[in-house]
Design a protein around this motif. Sequence first.
Motif, PDB file in Angstrom:
ATOM      1  N   ASN A  15       0.850  -1.183   0.000  1.00 45.65           N
ATOM      2  CA  ASN A  15       0.000   0.000   0.000  1.00 45.65           C
ATOM      3  C   ASN A  15       0.883   1.229   0.000  1.00 45.65           C
ATOM      4  O   ASN A  15       2.053   1.170   0.373  1.00 45.65           O
ATOM      5  N   LEU A  16       0.327   2.337  -0.473  1.00 43.52           N
ATOM      6  CA  LEU A  16       1.116   3.537  -0.722  1.00 43.52           C
ATOM      7  C   LEU A  16       0.259   4.762  -0.461  1.00 43.52           C
ATOM      8  O   LEU A  16      -0.926   4.781  -0.792  1.00 43.52           O
ATOM      9  N   SER A  17       0.856   5.761   0.149  1.00 41.52           N
ATOM     10  CA  SER A  17       0.196   7.051   0.328  1.00 41.52           C
ATOM     11  C   SER A  17       1.232   8.133   0.085  1.00 41.52           C
ATOM     12  O   SER A  17       2.397   7.835  -0.175  1.00 41.52           O
ATOM     13  N   THR A  18       0.815   9.371   0.186  1.00 38.64           N
ATOM     14  CA  THR A  18       1.762  10.467   0.019  1.00 38.64           C
ATOM     15  C   THR A  18       2.780  10.484   1.155  1.00 38.64           C
ATOM     16  O   THR A  18       3.889  10.969   0.980  1.00 38.64           O
ATOM     17  N   ASP A  19       2.429   9.924   2.305  1.00 34.89           N
ATOM     18  CA  ASP A  19       3.300   9.968   3.481  1.00 34.89           C
ATOM     19  C   ASP A  19       4.164   8.728   3.684  1.00 34.89           C
ATOM     20  O   ASP A  19       5.145   8.778   4.414  1.00 34.89           O
ATOM     21  N   GLY A  20       3.796   7.597   3.087  1.00 37.53           N
ATOM     22  CA  GLY A  20       4.580   6.390   3.303  1.00 37.53           C
ATOM     23  C   GLY A  20       3.999   5.185   2.597  1.00 37.53           C
ATOM     24  O   GLY A  20       3.133   5.312   1.736  1.00 37.53           O
ATOM     25  N   PHE A  21       4.476   4.005   2.996  1.00 39.15           N
ATOM     26  CA  PHE A  21       4.054   2.774   2.332  1.00 39.15           C
ATOM     27  C   PHE A  21       4.292   1.581   3.244  1.00 39.15           C
ATOM     28  O   PHE A  21       5.017   1.676   4.245  1.00 39.15           O
ATOM     29  N   MET A  22       3.666   0.451   2.890  1.00 41.35           N
ATOM     30  CA  MET A  22       3.924  -0.821   3.543  1.00 41.35           C
ATOM     31  C   MET A  22       4.526  -1.743   2.500  1.00 41.35           C
ATOM     32  O   MET A  22       4.058  -1.785   1.358  1.00 41.35           O
ATOM     33  N   ALA A  23       5.571  -2.471   2.896  1.00 44.45           N
ATOM     34  CA  ALA A  23       6.233  -3.381   1.967  1.00 44.45           C
ATOM     35  C   ALA A  23       6.403  -4.754   2.603  1.00 44.45           C
ATOM     36  O   ALA A  23       6.537  -4.883   3.815  1.00 44.45           O
ATOM     37  N   ARG A  24       6.408  -5.771   1.744  1.00 46.93           N
ATOM     38  CA  ARG A  24       6.663  -7.145   2.172  1.00 46.93           C
ATOM     39  C   ARG A  24       8.042  -7.533   1.647  1.00 46.93           C
ATOM     40  O   ARG A  24       8.380  -7.246   0.503  1.00 46.93           O
ATOM     41  N   GLY A  25       8.821  -8.188   2.504  1.00 42.61           N
ATOM     42  CA  GLY A  25      10.128  -8.674   2.079  1.00 42.61           C
ATOM     43  C   GLY A  25      11.296  -7.957   2.729  1.00 42.61           C
ATOM     44  O   GLY A  25      12.444  -8.242   2.415  1.00 42.61           O
ATOM     45  N   ALA A  26      11.019  -7.037   3.641  1.00 42.28           N
ATOM     46  CA  ALA A  26      12.090  -6.278   4.290  1.00 42.28           C
ATOM     47  C   ALA A  26      12.175  -6.636   5.768  1.00 42.28           C
ATOM     48  O   ALA A  26      11.163  -6.654   6.460  1.00 42.28           O
ATOM     49  N   GLN A  27      13.354  -6.953   6.250  1.00 41.00           N
ATOM     50  CA  GLN A  27      13.605  -7.225   7.666  1.00 41.00           C
ATOM     51  C   GLN A  27      14.572  -6.154   8.164  1.00 41.00           C
ATOM     52  O   GLN A  27      15.779  -6.352   8.185  1.00 41.00           O
ATOM     53  N   LEU A  28      14.041  -4.992   8.541  1.00 40.71           N
ATOM     54  CA  LEU A  28      14.872  -3.864   8.959  1.00 40.71           C
ATOM     55  C   LEU A  28      14.453  -3.378  10.333  1.00 40.71           C
ATOM     56  O   LEU A  28      13.277  -3.479  10.707  1.00 40.71           O
ATOM     57  N   GLU A  29      15.394  -2.834  11.067  1.00 42.45           N
ATOM     58  CA  GLU A  29      15.093  -2.310  12.400  1.00 42.45           C
ATOM     59  C   GLU A  29      14.298  -1.020  12.316  1.00 42.45           C
ATOM     60  O   GLU A  29      14.517  -0.198  11.410  1.00 42.45           O
ATOM     61  N   ILE A  30      13.390  -0.824  13.291  1.00 44.78           N
ATOM     62  CA  ILE A  30      12.637   0.416  13.384  1.00 44.78           C
ATOM     63  C   ILE A  30      13.622   1.572  13.547  1.00 44.78           C
ATOM     64  O   ILE A  30      14.594   1.466  14.297  1.00 44.78           O
ATOM     65  N   GLY A  31      13.374   2.649  12.817  1.00 42.59           N
ATOM     66  CA  GLY A  31      14.237   3.822  12.856  1.00 42.59           C
ATOM     67  C   GLY A  31      15.294   3.856  11.772  1.00 42.59           C
ATOM     68  O   GLY A  31      15.929   4.886  11.550  1.00 42.59           O
ATOM     69  N   THR A  32      15.490   2.732  11.067  1.00 45.09           N
ATOM     70  CA  THR A  32      16.479   2.676   9.993  1.00 45.09           C
ATOM     71  C   THR A  32      16.014   3.509   8.801  1.00 45.09           C
ATOM     72  O   THR A  32      14.857   3.445   8.405  1.00 45.09           O
ATOM     73  N   TYR A  33      16.933   4.294   8.234  1.00 41.21           N
ATOM     74  CA  TYR A  33      16.642   5.056   7.023  1.00 41.21           C
ATOM     75  C   TYR A  33      17.099   4.254   5.819  1.00 41.21           C
ATOM     76  O   TYR A  33      18.182   3.656   5.837  1.00 41.21           O
ATOM     77  N   VAL A  34      16.271   4.205   4.788  1.00 41.43           N
ATOM     78  CA  VAL A  34      16.584   3.503   3.542  1.00 41.43           C
ATOM     79  C   VAL A  34      16.126   4.367   2.374  1.00 41.43           C
ATOM     80  O   VAL A  34      15.412   5.357   2.553  1.00 41.43           O
ATOM     81  N   TRP A  35      16.539   3.969   1.192  1.00 41.98           N
ATOM     82  CA  TRP A  35      16.106   4.626  -0.039  1.00 41.98           C
ATOM     83  C   TRP A  35      15.168   3.692  -0.775  1.00 41.98           C
ATOM     84  O   TRP A  35      15.500   2.527  -0.999  1.00 41.98           O
ATOM     85  N   LEU A  36      13.980   4.181  -1.149  1.00 35.53           N
ATOM     86  CA  LEU A  36      13.026   3.428  -1.953  1.00 35.53           C
ATOM     87  C   LEU A  36      13.302   3.711  -3.417  1.00 35.53           C
ATOM     88  O   LEU A  36      13.406   4.876  -3.827  1.00 35.53           O
ATOM     89  N   ARG A  37      13.417   2.645  -4.199  1.00 33.31           N
ATOM     90  CA  ARG A  37      13.626   2.772  -5.643  1.00 33.31           C
ATOM     91  C   ARG A  37      12.478   2.069  -6.366  1.00 33.31           C
ATOM     92  O   ARG A  37      12.299   0.867  -6.219  1.00 33.31           O
ATOM     93  N   VAL A  38      11.702   2.867  -7.111  1.00 33.48           N
ATOM     94  CA  VAL A  38      10.591   2.365  -7.919  1.00 33.48           C
ATOM     95  C   VAL A  38      10.767   2.961  -9.306  1.00 33.48           C
ATOM     96  O   VAL A  38      11.101   4.148  -9.438  1.00 33.48           O
ATOM     97  N   THR A  39      10.531   2.181 -10.334  1.00 31.65           N
ATOM     98  CA  THR A  39      10.653   2.665 -11.701  1.00 31.65           C
ATOM     99  C   THR A  39       9.813   3.929 -11.893  1.00 31.65           C
ATOM    100  O   THR A  39       8.647   3.968 -11.502  1.00 31.65           O
ATOM    101  N   GLY A  40      10.425   4.957 -12.462  1.00 32.06           N
ATOM    102  CA  GLY A  40       9.715   6.201 -12.748  1.00 32.06           C
ATOM    103  C   GLY A  40       9.763   7.222 -11.626  1.00 32.06           C
ATOM    104  O   GLY A  40       9.143   8.270 -11.724  1.00 32.06           O
ATOM    105  N   LEU A  41      10.507   6.934 -10.564  1.00 27.68           N
ATOM    106  CA  LEU A  41      10.583   7.841  -9.420  1.00 27.68           C
ATOM    107  C   LEU A  41      12.034   7.932  -8.960  1.00 27.68           C
ATOM    108  O   LEU A  41      12.730   6.918  -8.871  1.00 27.68           O
ATOM    109  N   GLU A  42      12.483   9.151  -8.687  1.00 27.72           N
ATOM    110  CA  GLU A  42      13.812   9.303  -8.110  1.00 27.72           C
ATOM    111  C   GLU A  42      13.836   8.565  -6.778  1.00 27.72           C
ATOM    112  O   GLU A  42      12.811   8.465  -6.101  1.00 27.72           O
ATOM    113  N   PRO A  43      14.987   8.041  -6.362  1.00 24.48           N
ATOM    114  CA  PRO A  43      15.045   7.372  -5.064  1.00 24.48           C
ATOM    115  C   PRO A  43      14.519   8.285  -3.959  1.00 24.48           C
ATOM    116  O   PRO A  43      14.821   9.478  -3.934  1.00 24.48           O
ATOM    117  N   GLN A  44      13.706   7.714  -3.089  1.00 26.82           N
ATOM    118  CA  GLN A  44      13.075   8.468  -2.006  1.00 26.82           C
ATOM    119  C   GLN A  44      13.588   7.977  -0.655  1.00 26.82           C
ATOM    120  O   GLN A  44      13.557   6.780  -0.366  1.00 26.82           O
TER     121      GLN A  44
END
Length: 118
Positions: free
Chosen positions: A42-71
């Motif tokens: 799911n996706l909104s202007t403020d964030g998203f939910m993803a399946r397949g990620a095992q990351l600690e709360i508070g970790t910063y990452v870059w989202l890469r989706v075709t057609g969008l600069e990394p966020q």
Amino acid sequence: MTRAQLAILPIREGRKADRRIVNLAARLRDPGATLIEVDVLNLSTDGFMARGAQLEIGTYVWLRVTGLEPQSCRVIWNEEDKAGFEFTTPLHGATVELLILNNRKPLPKNHFGPMGVR
């Protein structure tokens, strides 16, 4: 596909924006420069939910989706193989619409439970 054809989840208390049910292939780049393949559910202007990620709360990452600069985004919750992310800078509503229309994958079997898409 128009906005009316895609499901919109109601805004829950504490949320700022509508969440759109999606199925987008994406990648996350963690601080160690590792690419993680995920499915954005799911996706909104403020964030998203993803399946397949095992990351600690508070970790910063870059989202890469075709057609969008990394966020840049931050993990705000995780549970089993799903995690919730908040964008550092919210997306524009039109950007969300374009991402959905241009990158949507077919829904997986039983996405909406046993009576869902098969």
